[in-house]
Design a protein around this motif. Structure first.
Motif, PDB file in Angstrom:
ATOM      1  N   THR A  46      55.851 -11.914 -57.816  1.00 25.05           N
ATOM      2  CA  THR A  46      56.046 -11.645 -59.239  1.00 25.05           C
ATOM      3  C   THR A  46      55.415 -12.765 -60.057  1.00 25.05           C
ATOM      4  OG1 THR A  46      58.143 -12.843 -59.411  1.00 25.05           O
ATOM      5  CG2 THR A  46      58.262 -10.491 -58.787  1.00 25.05           C
ATOM      6  N   ALA A  47      55.190 -12.474 -61.328  1.00 20.87           N
ATOM      7  CA  ALA A  47      54.652 -13.484 -62.245  1.00 20.87           C
ATOM      8  C   ALA A  47      55.589 -14.682 -62.320  1.00 20.87           C
ATOM      9  CB  ALA A  47      54.429 -12.879 -63.628  1.00 20.87           C
ATOM     10  N   LEU A  48      56.889 -14.456 -62.248  1.00 18.14           N
ATOM     11  CA  LEU A  48      57.860 -15.547 -62.305  1.00 18.14           C
ATOM     12  C   LEU A  48      57.785 -16.423 -61.054  1.00 18.14           C
ATOM     13  CD1 LEU A  48      60.149 -16.956 -63.798  1.00 18.14           C
ATOM     14  CD2 LEU A  48      61.738 -15.353 -62.718  1.00 18.14           C
ATOM     15  N   ALA A  52      51.969  -8.366 -71.296  1.00 19.66           N
ATOM     16  CA  ALA A  52      52.724  -7.736 -70.208  1.00 19.66           C
ATOM     17  C   ALA A  52      53.690  -6.713 -70.786  1.00 19.66           C
ATOM     18  CB  ALA A  52      53.482  -8.791 -69.423  1.00 19.66           C
ATOM     19  N   GLN A  53      53.880  -5.633 -70.058  1.00 18.14           N
ATOM     20  CA  GLN A  53      54.777  -4.572 -70.498  1.00 18.14           C
ATOM     21  C   GLN A  53      56.180  -4.708 -69.910  1.00 18.14           C
ATOM     22  OE1 GLN A  53      53.703  -2.338 -72.925  1.00 18.14           O
ATOM     23  NE2 GLN A  53      52.060  -3.845 -72.903  1.00 18.14           N
ATOM     24  N   VAL A  54      56.338  -5.635 -68.958  1.00 22.74           N
ATOM     25  CA  VAL A  54      57.635  -5.923 -68.346  1.00 22.74           C
ATOM     26  C   VAL A  54      57.792  -7.437 -68.264  1.00 22.74           C
ATOM     27  CG1 VAL A  54      57.710  -3.770 -67.014  1.00 22.74           C
ATOM     28  CG2 VAL A  54      56.710  -5.822 -65.986  1.00 22.74           C
ATOM     29  N   THR A  99      60.030  -9.122 -63.155  1.00 23.16           N
ATOM     30  CA  THR A  99      59.780  -7.752 -62.715  1.00 23.16           C
ATOM     31  C   THR A  99      58.305  -7.496 -62.448  1.00 23.16           C
ATOM     32  OG1 THR A  99      61.649  -7.029 -64.067  1.00 23.16           O
ATOM     33  CG2 THR A  99      60.123  -5.328 -63.366  1.00 23.16           C
ATOM     34  N   LEU A 100      57.430  -8.244 -63.097  1.00 25.02           N
ATOM     35  CA  LEU A 100      55.989  -8.007 -63.024  1.00 25.02           C
ATOM     36  C   LEU A 100      55.425  -8.368 -61.652  1.00 25.02           C
ATOM     37  CD1 LEU A 100      53.318  -7.237 -64.414  1.00 25.02           C
ATOM     38  CD2 LEU A 100      53.122  -9.622 -65.103  1.00 25.02           C
ATOM     39  N   GLU A 138      44.562 -12.230 -63.614  1.00 24.67           N
ATOM     40  CA  GLU A 138      44.781 -13.525 -64.253  1.00 24.67           C
ATOM     41  C   GLU A 138      46.068 -13.415 -65.062  1.00 24.67           C
ATOM     42  OE1 GLU A 138      42.394 -16.970 -66.428  1.00 24.67           O
ATOM     43  OE2 GLU A 138      42.327 -15.078 -67.512  1.00 24.67           O
ATOM     44  N   ILE A 139      47.030 -14.231 -64.701  1.00 22.32           N
ATOM     45  CA  ILE A 139      48.327 -14.276 -65.365  1.00 22.32           C
ATOM     46  C   ILE A 139      48.291 -15.463 -66.322  1.00 22.32           C
ATOM     47  CG2 ILE A 139      50.823 -14.376 -65.054  1.00 22.32           C
ATOM     48  CD1 ILE A 139      49.317 -12.010 -63.586  1.00 22.32           C
TER      49      ILE A 139
END
Length: 147
Positions: A77-79, A125-127, A131-132, A139-140
């Motif tokens: 996830t992005a997190l 981001a849409q979430v 969650t992503l 590229e984040i």
């Protein structure tokens, strides 16, 4: 009346933090479960003509605010990737309710209507970050923005 500005000192401090983060990631190898290195790029506003902390080509902030960018990784996830890139990042809540409040030692200031905005390949981001699910090649980017 004080006519000096603290802005150059803040920019210098942010640049030093970015260099420290980059050095720590390089020294530690910053490898994830897949064995690939996590690479992060940070930037900060500067009044100087040049800065040693340069943003990635697509991570230029729209309002001159700080950014952190890193590559996505399939299965993460992005997190998770944020916390690999910046273990000092501050988050409230967990999973889908996670909210990032500080990155690189820079907390979003509610009094200034600031927040850390998440984008993927230059699009909002849409979430949420928890969650992503990212994929290889994305590229984040986190950018300090105002509302």
């Amino acid at each position: 009346m004080n006519t000096t500005s603290a802005r150059p000192l803040r920019a210098l401090g942010a640049a030093a933090a970015a260099l420290l983060l980059t050095g720590l990631l390089a020294a530690c190898g910053a490898t994830g479960e897949s064995g690939t290195a996590a690479t992060a790029t940070t930037s900060a506003p500067s009044d100087a003509a040049s800065s040693s902390a340069a943003p990635s080509d697509s991570a230029a902030p729209s309002d001159g605010g700080e950014t952190l960018a890193y590559a996505g990784r399939t299965g993460s996830t992005a997190l998770e990737l944020l916390l690999e890139a910046d273990p000092s990042a501050e988050v409230t809540g967990e999973g889908e309710n996670a909210y990032v409040t500080a990155i690189g030692g820079r907390a979003a200031d509610d009094a200034k209507s600031e927040f850390w905005a998440l984008s993927v390949d230059g699009e909002p981001a849409q979430v949420g970050a928890g969650t992503l699910e990212t994929t290889d090649g994305q590229e984040i980017t986190w950018t300090l923005e105002t509302y």
